[in-house]
Design an enzyme around this catalytic site. Structure first.
Site, mmCIF file in Angstrom:
data_model
loop_
_atom_site.group_PDB
_atom_site.id
_atom_site.type_symbol
_atom_site.label_atom_id
_atom_site.label_comp_id
_atom_site.label_asym_id
_atom_site.label_seq_id
_atom_site.Cartn_x
_atom_site.Cartn_y
_atom_site.Cartn_z
ATOM 1 N N ARG A 88 -0.522 -9.133 13.203
ATOM 2 C CA ARG A 88 -1.139 -8.115 12.335
ATOM 3 C C ARG A 88 -2.015 -8.776 11.272
ATOM 4 N NH1 ARG A 88 4.120 -5.368 10.422
ATOM 5 N NH2 ARG A 88 2.791 -4.122 9.062
ATOM 6 N N ARG A 111 -10.011 0.841 8.720
ATOM 7 C CA ARG A 111 -9.557 -0.505 9.042
ATOM 8 C C ARG A 111 -10.568 -1.291 9.857
ATOM 9 N NH1 ARG A 111 -3.585 0.479 8.772
ATOM 10 N NH2 ARG A 111 -2.629 -1.512 9.177
ATOM 11 N N LYS A 157 0.832 -1.218 0.000
ATOM 12 C CA LYS A 157 0.000 0.000 0.000
ATOM 13 C C LYS A 157 0.863 1.263 0.000
ATOM 14 C CE LYS A 157 -2.055 -1.115 3.875
ATOM 15 N NZ LYS A 157 -1.353 -2.391 4.149
ATOM 16 N N ARG A 173 11.772 -5.738 4.854
ATOM 17 C CA ARG A 173 11.598 -4.288 4.710
ATOM 18 C C ARG A 173 12.554 -3.526 5.634
ATOM 19 N NH1 ARG A 173 5.770 -1.676 5.404
ATOM 20 N NH2 ARG A 173 5.846 -2.779 7.412
ATOM 21 N N ARG A 187 11.231 -1.755 11.245
ATOM 22 C CA ARG A 187 10.101 -1.400 12.111
ATOM 23 C C ARG A 187 9.928 -2.466 13.183
ATOM 24 N NH1 ARG A 187 5.107 0.258 8.228
ATOM 25 N NH2 ARG A 187 3.992 -1.023 9.769
HETATM 26 P P1 AP5 Z 1 4.894 -1.522 1.819
HETATM 27 O O1 AP5 Z 1 4.545 -0.704 0.625
HETATM 28 O O2 AP5 Z 1 5.640 -0.867 2.927
HETATM 29 O O3 AP5 Z 1 3.580 -2.287 2.354
HETATM 30 P P2 AP5 Z 1 2.312 -1.750 3.153
HETATM 31 O O4 AP5 Z 1 1.120 -2.450 2.605
HETATM 32 O O5 AP5 Z 1 2.287 -0.256 3.175
HETATM 33 O O6 AP5 Z 1 2.684 -2.351 4.581
HETATM 34 P P3 AP5 Z 1 2.511 -1.783 6.038
HETATM 35 O O7 AP5 Z 1 3.204 -2.797 6.924
HETATM 36 O O8 AP5 Z 1 2.997 -0.370 6.165
HETATM 37 O O9 AP5 Z 1 0.995 -1.835 6.228
HETATM 38 P P4 AP5 Z 1 0.226 -1.969 7.524
HETATM 39 O O10 AP5 Z 1 -1.151 -1.734 7.035
HETATM 40 O O11 AP5 Z 1 0.416 -3.191 8.319
HETATM 41 O O12 AP5 Z 1 0.892 -0.863 8.468
HETATM 42 P P5 AP5 Z 1 0.514 0.623 8.822
HETATM 43 O O13 AP5 Z 1 1.767 1.396 8.813
HETATM 44 O O14 AP5 Z 1 -0.652 1.114 8.035
HETATM 45 O O15 AP5 Z 1 5.731 -2.794 1.285
HETATM 46 C C1 AP5 Z 1 6.256 -3.751 2.200
HETATM 47 C C2 AP5 Z 1 7.649 -4.201 1.692
HETATM 48 O O16 AP5 Z 1 7.502 -4.887 0.455
HETATM 49 C C3 AP5 Z 1 8.639 -3.052 1.421
HETATM 50 O O17 AP5 Z 1 9.934 -3.469 1.782
HETATM 51 C C4 AP5 Z 1 8.546 -2.838 -0.102
HETATM 52 O O18 AP5 Z 1 9.774 -2.339 -0.642
HETATM 53 C C5 AP5 Z 1 8.247 -4.250 -0.580
HETATM 54 N N1 AP5 Z 1 7.371 -4.257 -1.758
HETATM 55 C C6 AP5 Z 1 6.286 -3.480 -1.982
HETATM 56 N N2 AP5 Z 1 5.704 -3.802 -3.150
HETATM 57 C C7 AP5 Z 1 6.442 -4.841 -3.671
HETATM 58 C C8 AP5 Z 1 6.348 -5.625 -4.863
HETATM 59 N N3 AP5 Z 1 5.361 -5.411 -5.763
HETATM 60 N N4 AP5 Z 1 7.270 -6.600 -5.060
HETATM 61 C C9 AP5 Z 1 8.262 -6.819 -4.158
HETATM 62 N N5 AP5 Z 1 8.421 -6.113 -3.020
HETATM 63 C C10 AP5 Z 1 7.517 -5.135 -2.779
HETATM 64 O O19 AP5 Z 1 -0.017 0.432 10.332
HETATM 65 C C11 AP5 Z 1 0.861 0.084 11.382
HETATM 66 C C12 AP5 Z 1 0.090 0.032 12.696
HETATM 67 O O20 AP5 Z 1 -0.491 1.316 12.988
HETATM 68 C C13 AP5 Z 1 -1.092 -0.939 12.760
HETATM 69 O O21 AP5 Z 1 -0.694 -2.254 13.059
HETATM 70 C C14 AP5 Z 1 -1.933 -0.313 13.878
HETATM 71 O O22 AP5 Z 1 -1.391 -0.587 15.138
HETATM 72 C C15 AP5 Z 1 -1.784 1.167 13.598
HETATM 73 N N6 AP5 Z 1 -2.801 1.704 12.685
HETATM 74 C C16 AP5 Z 1 -2.587 2.241 11.445
HETATM 75 N N7 AP5 Z 1 -3.758 2.624 10.893
HETATM 76 C C17 AP5 Z 1 -4.723 2.322 11.798
HETATM 77 C C18 AP5 Z 1 -6.126 2.462 11.791
HETATM 78 N N8 AP5 Z 1 -6.793 2.985 10.746
HETATM 79 N N9 AP5 Z 1 -6.824 2.031 12.875
HETATM 80 C C19 AP5 Z 1 -6.191 1.532 13.941
HETATM 81 N N10 AP5 Z 1 -4.848 1.351 14.015
HETATM 82 C C20 AP5 Z 1 -4.125 1.746 12.947
#
Ligand code: AP5
Length: 219
Positions: free
Chosen positions: A171, A88, A13, A127, A160
């Site tokens: 997660r 979410r 994402k 990552r 992270r």
């Molecule tokens: P990346 O693009 O970083 O993936 P992502 O989907 O953004 O992953 P996240 O871990 O950031 O998502 P998440 O939803 O768990 O975490 P968030 O920060 O929102 O890609 C991942 C890796 O793969 C990278 O190394 C990249 O280079 C590689 N990659 C990407 N595309 C690729 C491809 N096509 N091929 C190969 N490699 C590739 O949330 C974190 C925490 O915050 C949550 O757990 C929760 O505690 C809290 N939180 C956030 N939002 C909320 C909410 N709305 N409500 C409640 N709690 C929340």
């Protein structure tokens, strides 16, 4: 252009949101980045949410509601945004509906990225992120030019704390229980489009570009 980008942890994402924002000239609203900044900065919000974020649990909806309303009201969001990581929960869909209603705008697209679980775990364990400029790397698929150093700003890259394998599993379980139903809600509204997250980031970006169509070309 206002887009909601959904999908499980690590599906890509953030990677795709950054590209879409550059292409469409809109702001990237990542609730994960906002929460991590609050934790790192030790703000009152950061102290309240630290345990949830580091343990892979969702931050309570009431805290997220205030956060998202405030963020979407800022002037830089008036031209459009890519929402990455919100909503979410089904309750957060209602919160977003209210926030957008107050601004008298609607969402143009809701996309959900998908990839198999073993690929997701591989992406997350490899990552590395830049705490300075937030650039995202991967040890295999997108390594920095110089090991451990951000190409863009020279800061030392970090892993992270929620990218440890046991927290990743937590997660994924939270996603299946609380966030997958959000896809059901948008599906019932007929606005959800699934995007195959397989393949390299250029291929996934091309699928998103096709799904948005010519609307994005005027930006
Ligand atoms: P990346 O693009 O970083 O993936 P992502 O989907 O953004 O992953 P996240 O871990 O950031 O998502 P998440 O939803 O768990 O975490 P968030 O920060 O929102 O890609 C991942 C890796 O793969 C990278 O190394 C990249 O280079 C590689 N990659 C990407 N595309 C690729 C491809 N096509 N091929 C190969 N490699 C590739 O949330 C974190 C925490 O915050 C949550 O757990 C929760 O505690 C809290 N939180 C956030 N939002 C909320 C909410 N709305 N409500 C409640 N709690 C929340």
């Amino acid at each position: 252009m206002r887009v909601v980008l959904m999908g499980p942890p690590g599906v890509g994402k953030g990677t795709q949101a950054a590209r879409l924002c550059a292409r469409l000239g809109v702001v990237h609203v990542s609730t994960g980045d906002i929460l991590r900044d609050a934790v790192e900065g030790g703000s009152p919000l950061g102290r309240k949410v630290r345990e949830f974020v580091e343990g892979g649990q969702l931050v309570p909806d009431d805290l997220m509601g205030d956060l998202i309303e405030d963020r979407l009201q800022r002037p830089d969001a008036s031209r459009g945004f890519i929402l990455d990581g919100f909503p979410r929960t089904v309750e957060q869909v209602a919160i977003l509906d209210r926030a957008l209603g107050n601004l008298d705008v609607t969402v143009d697209h809701v996309f959900i990225l998908s990839a198999p679980e073993d690929e997701i775990v591989r992406r997350l364990t490899g990552r590395r992120v830049c705490p300075g400029c937030k650039a995202v790397y991967h040890l295999e698929s997108k390594p920095p030019t110089s090991a451990g150093v951000c190409d863009a700003c020279g800061s030392a890259l970090i892993q992270r704390s929620d990218d440890e394998e046991d927290v990743i599993r937590e997660r994924l379980a939270v996603y299946a229980e609380l966030t997958a139903p959000v896809a059901g809600t948008y599906g019932e509204r007929g606005v959800l489009v699934e995007i195959d997250g397989h393949g390299d980031p250029d291929q996934v970006a091309a699928r998103l570009r096709d799904a948005i169509g010519t609307e994005g070309d005027s930006a």
